[in-house]
Design a protein around this motif. Sequence first.
Motif, PDB file in Angstrom:
ATOM      1  N   VAL A   2      37.043  51.985  20.709  1.00 36.81           N
ATOM      2  CA  VAL A   2      35.731  52.522  21.106  1.00 36.81           C
ATOM      3  C   VAL A   2      35.407  52.186  22.557  1.00 36.81           C
ATOM      4  CG1 VAL A   2      34.937  52.601  18.723  1.00 36.81           C
ATOM      5  CG2 VAL A   2      34.239  50.697  20.112  1.00 36.81           C
ATOM      6  N   TYR A   3      34.155  52.441  22.991  1.00 42.01           N
ATOM      7  CA  TYR A   3      33.837  52.423  24.417  1.00 42.01           C
ATOM      8  C   TYR A   3      32.632  51.556  24.738  1.00 42.01           C
ATOM      9  CZ  TYR A   3      36.462  56.726  23.695  1.00 42.01           C
ATOM     10  OH  TYR A   3      37.395  57.628  23.309  1.00 42.01           O
ATOM     11  N   GLU A   4      32.614  51.080  25.973  1.00 45.33           N
ATOM     12  CA  GLU A   4      31.429  50.402  26.495  1.00 45.33           C
ATOM     13  C   GLU A   4      30.356  51.458  26.745  1.00 45.33           C
ATOM     14  OE1 GLU A   4      30.013  47.729  30.337  1.00 45.33           O
ATOM     15  OE2 GLU A   4      32.073  48.460  30.271  1.00 45.33           O
ATOM     16  N   GLY A   5      29.115  51.137  26.434  1.00 49.29           N
ATOM     17  CA  GLY A   5      28.072  52.101  26.749  1.00 49.29           C
ATOM     18  C   GLY A   5      26.776  51.877  26.020  1.00 49.29           C
ATOM     19  N   ASN A   6      25.875  52.839  26.226  1.00 50.51           N
ATOM     20  CA  ASN A   6      24.558  52.791  25.588  1.00 50.51           C
ATOM     21  C   ASN A   6      24.346  53.980  24.653  1.00 50.51           C
ATOM     22  OD1 ASN A   6      24.202  54.880  27.378  1.00 50.51           O
ATOM     23  ND2 ASN A   6      22.405  54.016  28.390  1.00 50.51           N
ATOM     24  N   SER A   7      25.421  54.546  24.196  1.00 51.34           N
ATOM     25  CA  SER A   7      25.325  55.675  23.279  1.00 51.34           C
ATOM     26  C   SER A   7      24.755  55.225  21.935  1.00 51.34           C
ATOM     27  CB  SER A   7      26.719  56.282  23.060  1.00 51.34           C
ATOM     28  OG  SER A   7      26.679  57.277  22.063  1.00 51.34           O
TER      29      SER A   7
END
Length: 177
Positions: A2-7
């Motif tokens: 998965v990904y770094e973020g504010n989703s």
Amino acid sequence: MVYEGNSTKRWGSLTGPEMVERFWFGLIGGTYVGHSETYNADRNADYSWLGQGGRLAGSSAPRLAFLRKVMEDGPAPGIEPIQPWWGYHLGGKVDAYYLRYFGSDTPTEWDVVLPGRGTEALQSYRADIIDTWNMTVTPVAGKFTMARKNDYDVHDPSRPKLALPGKPWIAVRLVRV
């Protein structure tokens, strides 16, 4: 991974430290890991770096560049997992180079025990404490000279433990001297 973020999506909401931790554990485990991020004011991943490229906004990218430098300074052709089934949590090159990553754990010391059965395991090492978040490398004074601990492990009986800073995101590097 998965990904770094504010989703709001579960696959795009890692913090920077969580992203960096996954890369380090991937390295130690002999796995290739990729980076992306999903920061966007309206939280629409299709219009973030993940969907469009551009400038990275997260906090993991410089720490991943630091990890790359650690990897490039390591053995060629690269880091291998070392006895992953016995809980050593080591990567490197047997009898020459070891990385131990502690992730979010905050130990104040580490029992310097390495796997090794033959006489080739009886090496001496210099140590570095690596702060993977603050991107610093602190050499440890002296060396560790390995002796037989039991049928499967070696350690330095005169120096069995290494003091650690008691904070997260720490790694230890041992390099044969």
